[in-house]
Design an enzyme around this catalytic site. Structure first.
Site, PDB file in Angstrom:
ATOM      1  N   HIS A  86      -7.739   1.610  -0.886  1.00 31.07           N
ATOM      2  CA  HIS A  86      -7.015   0.451  -1.381  1.00 31.07           C
ATOM      3  C   HIS A  86      -7.594  -0.136  -2.788  1.00 31.07           C
ATOM      4  O   HIS A  86      -7.014  -0.782  -3.575  1.00 31.07           O
ATOM      5  CB  HIS A  86      -6.816  -0.996  -0.488  1.00 31.07           C
ATOM      6  CG  HIS A  86      -5.992  -0.458   0.736  1.00 31.07           C
ATOM      7  ND1 HIS A  86      -6.358  -0.150   1.822  1.00 31.07           N
ATOM      8  CD2 HIS A  86      -4.772  -0.424   0.545  1.00 31.07           C
ATOM      9  CE1 HIS A  86      -5.473   0.268   2.749  1.00 31.07           C
ATOM     10  NE2 HIS A  86      -4.259  -0.150   2.312  1.00 31.07           N
ATOM     11  N   GLU A  93       5.683  -0.099   1.810  1.00 27.31           N
ATOM     12  CA  GLU A  93       5.291   0.592   3.321  1.00 27.31           C
ATOM     13  C   GLU A  93       6.279   1.719   3.070  1.00 27.31           C
ATOM     14  O   GLU A  93       6.158   2.631   3.803  1.00 27.31           O
ATOM     15  CB  GLU A  93       5.652  -0.458   4.311  1.00 27.31           C
ATOM     16  CG  GLU A  93       4.288  -1.680   4.145  1.00 27.31           C
ATOM     17  CD  GLU A  93       3.148  -0.851   4.152  1.00 27.31           C
ATOM     18  OE1 GLU A  93       2.735   0.316   4.807  1.00 27.31           O
ATOM     19  OE2 GLU A  93       2.182  -1.685   3.750  1.00 27.31           O
TER      20      GLU A  93
END
Length: 852
Positions: free
Chosen positions: A401, A311
């Site tokens: 993803h 992140e």
């Protein structure tokens, strides 16, 4: 020297060489020349290769920086009449002598777009808010939007689906007032008001971070705290302490390996919120994301070191290349985060790094890993561009993803080595590979970079770094082998073909062909079934300030606008096409829309009905479409229908498609008149073509019925319809029929209306001939002398107030019955009735009809 070309623009997208053999400047530079001046000097001469006409007018400097060994990078933004082009960026790398080592990026050649908006910024903002509210099930008042800015957009540069049209757009970000993982980039067409593109920029990572919200949605962000600050003691709360430790590990990795000071390379405070919940219905929150300002973690997600580093890296990417979180750019954005996440995981000395979990992403989460970098197909992700797992749809911002697996596999091969797809790669270890990827991420990539760019830039990055960190020319060969093994320079083979063949082999024989270039052909007509008609032909006849010219041949095409009103409207052929079976068929394109959020609609060109050498009849057409949708939900869409009875009724053509048929089902939840039907929806990738096999249409059972209207003047039988004479009709048929149920002649008289003469008794057919006799009945307003009986027929036919009938048009129908099955005979076209005025009356000749 290595050169790569853009697949759609045809222009150069990459030029690269080694630092010991740079491209010398085409003109002598002053010793004090800045990197920008040197880069512009190079582009003055070679910019046309990239698609530039006048670099001084078309490029603005975004950033210039100098790195090791005197190298410098100058990053430019493409502009057109002072308006930036989305994804249009160029990076020039110079050595210490200001000679060129590489130049790369994407340029939209000659945008040529009207830069004066007709849709106001305020209207565009309201359209964006309405669209996002609808898609996320929120109210527009729940959202805010940034101030709209004018940009120029073309899907050519971002590589996603969509019509290859260049448009002026209002660009803005839409976010919720109460924080949710939504930061939607929205582009609204500044001339039509349609939403040209939108996607969520929140870098959410399923199975993926020092504030502690304690699973209480009321805290918001950053939330409750801070509960632990720099240098503070451990709290004993696992989520808090792990977030603190792993954010520090990530900061240390970037600083120790790259000399980077935090996310922005300027000491940015690392804000983390753990045990976050957006609302009570989604708590505990099973996700993590970077929101542009901080890292946010649901319960347990900060306990995985690779997730925390993942992140935080999204923040680094946003500050450096600013890769769009969309399609291939987004997949590489995700891959960068996976790669740095795993590098931190493998070097920080904590967590589980055994061989069984090495290269797994999120293995320390309670739910287990969600991706494998060493073997992406384990979790359904592709390990190469030709993998059947490569995702080609629009969900998840274009499979970001999943399709990250291609770059992940390459990183694994570069670090650990291995054999794959016919290539053997010798591993180089984390340090060298980290240096190479960081060079790409921070110096070579633009916001719209894709896998072709990664293919070129990884090798160029290695060449740039030879002689540093132990990197050698031999290492660059390993990089080349890794990108070749993962096929980054190839197009995904799992994606559906965008063009249908006309014939599988041989050449077609056209039964009907319209390239739309003759706008007076009369081949097409349009109308609305519900609401207003938004079909236009020629496309330039539309009342909007929008040039809907988007043709695959010539300059004309059909255009159906996807307006934000509940409507159902069609463009149809005006005439039937006769197939070899004798069947008659015509087609219509039909659009259904709901009451909000318009899109560009449907563009159609080059429609043909034809036969191929295999003897089958086909229908083929070119089309491009952009209908309102979100994810897999199709709000609006278009269908193709056919009629075999000259438009009396219509059938859906979906079952006839053999190439590039419907995309999905239109939602029934928003009032679309076509709700629940299979349709073309969402966006095509520019023009595609579709093909239908018409051989399954039943043969027509066509019966030719030459009709002779006989009169009996003194001179003998003469064809014609004579006033004041007896008459009868005879039918000659080509197939056996047992009975005629009824017969009617329809008469349309200008100024007097429509009238019908009918005959009802059943009559036998013998020798394929039926003589029409008996009583005739006329309906309408007639004089008293309007009927006759017996075999002589009608003496004279007079319409009160209008005089004798002596002109057309005339039409007729009959019902035939074979055994117990009725078959309706119908007039093919009004042109098959010929009425000719003569001094003594009107001759009428009926040529042929179609039965069903």
């Amino acid at each position: 020297m290595r050169i790569s070309y853009h697949a759609e623009t045809g222009k150069v997208r990459f030029i690269g060489t080694s630092s010991d053999r740079p491209i010398t400047q085409p003109a002598v530079l002053a010793a004090s020349a800045s990197p920008e001046v040197a880069a512009r000097g190079f582009l003055d001469t070679y910019g046309q290769l990239l698609g530039l006409t006048d670099q001084a007018q078309e490029l603005a400097v975004m950033r210039s920086k100098t790195v090791d060994r005197g190298r410098s990078f100058v990053r430019f933004q493409q502009i057109y009449q002072s308006i930036p082009v989305l994804g249009g960026e160029v990076i020039v790398q110079l050595d210490a002598n200001k000679d060129v080592i590489s130049a790369n990026g994407e340029v939209l050649p000659e945008p040529k777009v009207n830069v004066v908006p007709t849709i106001s910024a305020e209207t565009a903002q309201q359209r964006a808010l309405a669209m996002v509210a609808k898609n996320y099930g929120l109210k527009a008042d729940d959202l805010t939007a940034t101030e709209p800015e004018l940009w120029i957009y073309s899907p050519i540069l971002l590589g996603g689906p969509g019509l290859r049209l260049t448009t002026l757009v209002w660009r803005m970000d839409v976010e919720p007032r109460e924080l949710r993982p939504i930061r939607e980039l929205v582009l609204v067409d500044a001339h039509l008001g349609t939403v040209a593109l939108h996607f969520n920029q929140i870098d959410m990572a399923k199975n993926r971070l020092i504030y502690d919200n304690q699973n209480d949605p009321a805290y918001g962000l950053p939330g409750n705290g801070p509960v632990r600050t720099e240098g503070g003691a451990a709290t004993g709360i696992t989520d808090v302490d792990k977030a603190y430790d792993y954010a520090g590990n990530t900061y240390d990795f970037y600083y120790n390996y790259h000399g980077r000071d935090s996310i922005d390379n300027a000491g940015m405070t690392l804000i983390n919120t753990v045990r976050y919940c957006p609302d009570s219905s989604d708590c505990p929150y099973a996700n993590a994301f970077w929101n542009g300002e901080q890292m946010v973690y649901g319960e347990g997600y900060s306990q995985a070191d690779d997730v925390v580093a993942h992140e935080l890296t999204h923040g680094v990417t946003e500050y450096e290349s600013h890769l769009f979180y969309y399609m291939q750019s987004g997949a590489i954005n995700e891959a960068f985060s996976d790669i740095w996440g795993e590098f931190v995981d493998l070097t920080n000395g904590v967590g589980n790094d055994t061989s069984g979990v090495r290269w797994l992403i999120g293995e320390d989460l309670s739910g287990g890993a969600g991706r494998s970098m060493s073997n992406p197909p384990t979790y359904g992700d592709p390990d190469s561009m030709t993998s059947p797992y490569y995702y080609c749809g629009e969900d998840d911002s274009g499979g970001v993803h999943s399709n990250s697996g291609v770059a992940n596999k390459a990183a694994y091969l570069m670090v650990d080595g291995g054999s794959f797809n016919g290539y053997t790669v010798t591993g180089m270890g984390i340090t060298k590979v980290a240096k190479i990827f960081y060079e790409v991420q921070t110096n070579l990539f633009t916001s719209a970079s894709d896998y072709q760019d990664l293919y070129d830039d990884l090798y160029q990055a290695c060449i740039n770094l030879i002689g540093t960190s132990g990197i050698t020319a031999a290492d660059c060969q390993e990089v080349q082998d890794a990108v070749n093994a993962t096929q980054m320079n190839q197009q995904p083979t799992s994606c559906p073909a965008t063009h249908a063949p006309i014939c599988d082999s041989g050449s077609p024989v056209n039964l009907f062909f319209d390239d739309m270039e003759n706008t007076s052909s009369g081949n097409w007509t349009s109308a609305a079934i519900v609401g207003s008609n938004e079909w236009y032909y020629p496309q330039t006849s539309n009342p909007y300030d929008f040039d809907a010219t988007y043709a695959t041949s010539g300059v004309y095409n059909l255009w159906g606008y996807n307006r934000p009103f509940t409507a159902d409207y069609y463009m149809r052929m005006t005439s039937d096409v006769t197939l070899p079976s004798g069947q008659h068929v015509r087609f219509r394109f039909r659009i259904g829309t709901d009451s909000s959020n318009d899109a560009l609609g449907w563009f159609i060109d080059d429609v043909r009905v034809y036969t191929c050498p295999d003897g089958k009849p086909y229908m083929h057409f070119n089309h491009a479409y952009a209908f309102e949708d979100y994810g897999t939900t199709l709000y609006d869409g278009g269908v193709l229908e056919y009629s075999t009875n000259s438009g009396a009724s219509w059938n859906d053509a979906g079952p006839l498609f053999i190439n590039n048929g419907y995309d999905g089902t239109i939602s029934s939840s928003y009032g679309n008149p076509l709700g629940g039907r299979q349709a073309f929806g969402g966006e095509s990738n520019g023009y595609i073509s579709s093909r239908l096999d018409l051989s399954s249409l039943p043969s027509s059972g066509k019966v030719y019925l030459p009709v002779v209207l006989k009169s009996y003047p003194p001179s003998g039988p003469t064809p014609g319809f004579w006033r004041n004479n007896d008459w009868s009709v005879e039918f000659y048929v080509t197939t056996d029929r047992a009975y005629v149920d009824n017969f009617a002649i329809y008469v349309s008289v200008s100024g007097c209306g429509n009238y019908k003469i009918t005959h009802t008794p059943l009559e036998s057919i013998s020798n394929n001939q039926f003589s029409f006799s008996g009583s005739f009945y006329a309906s309408g307003t007639f004089s008293s002398n309007t009927t006759a009986s017996g075999t002589t027929g009608l003496n004279h036919f007079y319409i009160s107030g209008c005089g004798y009938v002596n002109g057309g048009p005339w039409s007729w129908s009959a019902t035939w019955r074979s055994s117990s099955q009725p078959i309706q005979a119908e007039l093919m076209e009004s042109t098959s009735v010929e009425a000719t005025d003569v001094s003594s009356g009107t001759h009428i000749f009926f040529d042929a009809v179609q039965t069903r």
